[in-house]
Design an enzyme around this catalytic site. Structure first.
Site, PDB file in Angstrom:
ATOM      1  N   LYS A  17      73.105  26.302 127.881  1.00  0.00           N
ATOM      2  CA  LYS A  17      71.975  26.450 128.809  1.00  0.00           C
ATOM      3  C   LYS A  17      71.756  25.176 129.629  1.00  0.00           C
ATOM      4  CE  LYS A  17      68.978  27.314 125.494  1.00  0.00           C
ATOM      5  NZ  LYS A  17      69.863  27.230 124.320  1.00  0.00           N
TER       6      LYS A  17
ATOM      7  N   ARG B 141      60.865  31.295 125.395  1.00  0.00           N
ATOM      8  CA  ARG B 141      61.742  31.731 124.314  1.00  0.00           C
ATOM      9  C   ARG B 141      61.035  32.521 123.219  1.00  0.00           C
ATOM     10  NH1 ARG B 141      65.133  26.973 121.980  1.00  0.00           N
ATOM     11  NH2 ARG B 141      64.609  25.662 123.709  1.00  0.00           N
TER      12      ARG B 141
ATOM     13  N   ARG C  71      78.634  17.527 120.421  1.00  0.00           N
ATOM     14  CA  ARG C  71      77.802  17.195 121.584  1.00  0.00           C
ATOM     15  C   ARG C  71      77.325  15.751 121.493  1.00  0.00           C
ATOM     16  NH1 ARG C  71      72.727  20.741 123.112  1.00  0.00           N
ATOM     17  NH2 ARG C  71      72.128  20.371 120.946  1.00  0.00           N
TER      18      ARG C  71
ATOM     19  N   ARG D 222      72.237  14.337 118.822  1.00  0.00           N
ATOM     20  CA  ARG D 222      70.840  14.764 118.727  1.00  0.00           C
ATOM     21  C   ARG D 222      70.431  14.941 117.272  1.00  0.00           C
ATOM     22  NH1 ARG D 222      69.391  19.546 122.855  1.00  0.00           N
ATOM     23  NH2 ARG D 222      68.535  20.514 120.994  1.00  0.00           N
TER      24      ARG D 222
ATOM     25  N   ARG E 233      67.802  26.777 113.502  1.00  0.00           N
ATOM     26  CA  ARG E 233      67.594  27.078 114.933  1.00  0.00           C
ATOM     27  C   ARG E 233      68.168  28.455 115.281  1.00  0.00           C
ATOM     28  NH1 ARG E 233      70.250  21.929 117.233  1.00  0.00           N
ATOM     29  NH2 ARG E 233      70.025  22.885 119.277  1.00  0.00           N
TER      30      ARG E 233
HETATM   31  P1  AP5 Z   1      74.365  22.567 125.940  1.00  0.00           P
HETATM   32  O1  AP5 Z   1      74.460  22.827 127.400  1.00  0.00           O
HETATM   33  O2  AP5 Z   1      73.701  21.327 125.468  1.00  0.00           O
HETATM   34  O3  AP5 Z   1      73.770  23.862 125.197  1.00  0.00           O
HETATM   35  P2  AP5 Z   1      72.261  24.372 125.116  1.00  0.00           P
HETATM   36  O4  AP5 Z   1      72.315  25.862 125.111  1.00  0.00           O
HETATM   37  O5  AP5 Z   1      71.413  23.699 126.130  1.00  0.00           O
HETATM   38  O6  AP5 Z   1      71.932  23.881 123.643  1.00  0.00           O
HETATM   39  P3  AP5 Z   1      70.613  23.258 123.024  1.00  0.00           P
HETATM   40  O7  AP5 Z   1      71.010  22.844 121.638  1.00  0.00           O
HETATM   41  O8  AP5 Z   1      70.012  22.212 123.901  1.00  0.00           O
HETATM   42  O9  AP5 Z   1      69.669  24.490 122.980  1.00  0.00           O
HETATM   43  P4  AP5 Z   1      68.415  24.666 122.157  1.00  0.00           P
HETATM   44  O10 AP5 Z   1      67.793  25.849 122.780  1.00  0.00           O
HETATM   45  O11 AP5 Z   1      68.645  24.744 120.695  1.00  0.00           O
HETATM   46  O12 AP5 Z   1      67.640  23.271 122.352  1.00  0.00           O
HETATM   47  P5  AP5 Z   1      66.511  22.771 123.344  1.00  0.00           P
HETATM   48  O13 AP5 Z   1      66.844  21.404 123.758  1.00  0.00           O
HETATM   49  O14 AP5 Z   1      66.206  23.774 124.390  1.00  0.00           O
HETATM   50  O15 AP5 Z   1      75.868  22.622 125.360  1.00  0.00           O
HETATM   51  C1  AP5 Z   1      76.132  22.288 124.015  1.00  0.00           C
HETATM   52  C2  AP5 Z   1      77.437  21.492 123.933  1.00  0.00           C
HETATM   53  O16 AP5 Z   1      78.527  22.337 124.298  1.00  0.00           O
HETATM   54  C3  AP5 Z   1      77.506  20.287 124.902  1.00  0.00           C
HETATM   55  O17 AP5 Z   1      78.225  19.249 124.284  1.00  0.00           O
HETATM   56  C4  AP5 Z   1      78.291  20.827 126.125  1.00  0.00           C
HETATM   57  O18 AP5 Z   1      79.022  19.797 126.775  1.00  0.00           O
HETATM   58  C5  AP5 Z   1      79.217  21.856 125.478  1.00  0.00           C
HETATM   59  N1  AP5 Z   1      79.481  23.023 126.299  1.00  0.00           N
HETATM   60  C6  AP5 Z   1      78.590  23.691 127.084  1.00  0.00           C
HETATM   61  N2  AP5 Z   1      79.167  24.754 127.656  1.00  0.00           N
HETATM   62  C7  AP5 Z   1      80.459  24.770 127.220  1.00  0.00           C
HETATM   63  C8  AP5 Z   1      81.568  25.647 127.480  1.00  0.00           C
HETATM   64  N3  AP5 Z   1      81.443  26.715 128.280  1.00  0.00           N
HETATM   65  N4  AP5 Z   1      82.753  25.377 126.861  1.00  0.00           N
HETATM   66  C9  AP5 Z   1      82.862  24.300 126.033  1.00  0.00           C
HETATM   67  N5  AP5 Z   1      81.859  23.431 125.773  1.00  0.00           N
HETATM   68  C10 AP5 Z   1      80.662  23.669 126.356  1.00  0.00           C
HETATM   69  O19 AP5 Z   1      65.241  22.728 122.371  1.00  0.00           O
HETATM   70  C11 AP5 Z   1      65.219  21.840 121.292  1.00  0.00           C
HETATM   71  C12 AP5 Z   1      63.951  22.082 120.484  1.00  0.00           C
HETATM   72  O20 AP5 Z   1      62.792  21.861 121.314  1.00  0.00           O
HETATM   73  C13 AP5 Z   1      63.771  23.498 119.944  1.00  0.00           C
HETATM   74  O21 AP5 Z   1      64.453  23.694 118.724  1.00  0.00           O
HETATM   75  C14 AP5 Z   1      62.251  23.559 119.795  1.00  0.00           C
HETATM   76  O22 AP5 Z   1      61.834  22.868 118.645  1.00  0.00           O
HETATM   77  C15 AP5 Z   1      61.764  22.793 121.017  1.00  0.00           C
HETATM   78  N6  AP5 Z   1      61.568  23.662 122.174  1.00  0.00           N
HETATM   79  C16 AP5 Z   1      62.220  23.587 123.384  1.00  0.00           C
HETATM   80  N7  AP5 Z   1      61.807  24.559 124.202  1.00  0.00           N
HETATM   81  C17 AP5 Z   1      60.866  25.266 123.517  1.00  0.00           C
HETATM   82  C18 AP5 Z   1      60.093  26.424 123.834  1.00  0.00           C
HETATM   83  N8  AP5 Z   1      60.198  27.050 125.031  1.00  0.00           N
HETATM   84  N9  AP5 Z   1      59.263  26.880 122.872  1.00  0.00           N
HETATM   85  C19 AP5 Z   1      59.122  26.277 121.669  1.00  0.00           C
HETATM   86  N10 AP5 Z   1      59.840  25.194 121.303  1.00  0.00           N
HETATM   87  C20 AP5 Z   1      60.709  24.689 122.227  1.00  0.00           C
END
Ligand code: AP5
Length: 221
Positions: free
Chosen positions: A8, A83, A122, A155, A166
């Protein structure tokens, strides 16, 4: 939308750059607040570190405040928000008040195996939040951010046990929202297992199609 590690953040950055609109990542906003040890950050960290979601009312007021900033007036891309069903409905209310609506929802489908493989590899920049992957998308200089030159970090919530939590939180809390968007007809599924460039091309095709439909509608009005 998509499970942890589905890409994402990676894709939202590319789409935002391509369209010249801000990428709003709620995860990045919360991590930044946690690093600065603000009241919000310290509260959010207690949920994030365990792999749980921050409460809906906190996320909705954070989103509402961010969407009122001037850089969002010409559109924006949301990464990781909404989400839960409550956040999805809350977002609709926020946008309706501003005569706006969600144009398109993109869901990145990936296998759990891929999630674990990607997240252990990552690395993120603690200063600018740029994303890297030791396998698929490494920095030019080992261990350093291409933009800031500062050492990259793993992270805190990318430990295997937290990733498992998660993923189960995603299934329990986010799948109902996906079903909701699917029933409204504005959800596009993209195979997130493909390369970063292939996924990006697929997303842009869906955005272009949604844009063409919207323009036709405006024209007919
Ligand atoms: P990356 O692009 O970082 O993936 P991502 O889907 O963004 O993963 P996240 O772990 O950030 O998602 P998440 O939803 O768990 O965490 P968030 O930060 O939103 O890609 C991952 C890796 O793969 C990278 O190394 C990249 O280079 C690689 N990659 C990408 N695409 C690829 C491909 N096609 N092929 C190969 N490699 C690839 O949230 C974190 C925390 O914050 C949550 O757990 C929660 O506690 C809180 N939070 C955030 N938003 C909310 C909300 N709306 N409501 C409640 N709590 C929230």
């Amino acid at each position: 939308m998509g499970p942890p590690g589905s890409g994402k953040g990676t894709q939202a950055t590319k789409v935002g750059e391509k369209l010249g609109i801000p990428k709003i990542s709620t995860g990045d906003i919360l991590r930044e607040a946690a690093t600065r040890k603000t009241e919000l950050g310290m509260m959010a960290a207690s949920y994030m570190d365990e792999g749980n979601l921050v409460p809906d009312e906190v996320m909705l007021s954070l989103a509402e405040e961010r969407l009122d900033e001037t850089d969002c007036s010409g559109g924006f891309i949301l990464d990781g928000f909404p989400r839960t069903l409550a956040q999805g409905r809350g977002l609709e209310r926020i946008l309706e008040k501003r005569a706006k609506a969600v144009d398109i929802v993109v869901l990145l489908d990936v296998e759990d195996e891929t999630v674990f493989e990607r997240l252990t590899r990552r690395r993120v920049c603690p200063r600018c939040s740029a994303l890297y992957n030791l396998g698929s998308d490494p920095p030019d200089q080992e261990g350093l951010c291409d933009r800031c030159g500062v050492p990259l970090v793993l992270r805190a919530d990318d430990e295997e046990a937290t990733v498992k939590t998660r993923l189960s939180v995603y299934r329990a809390d986010t799948l109902p929202l996906i079903e909701y968007y699917e029933s409204k007809g504005n959800l596009e599924r993209v195979d997130g297992n493909k390369s970063i460039d292939q996924v990006f091309a697929a997303i842009m095709r869906h955005i272009d199609e949604a844009d063409a439909v919207k323009r036709r509608g405006l024209h007919e009005d």
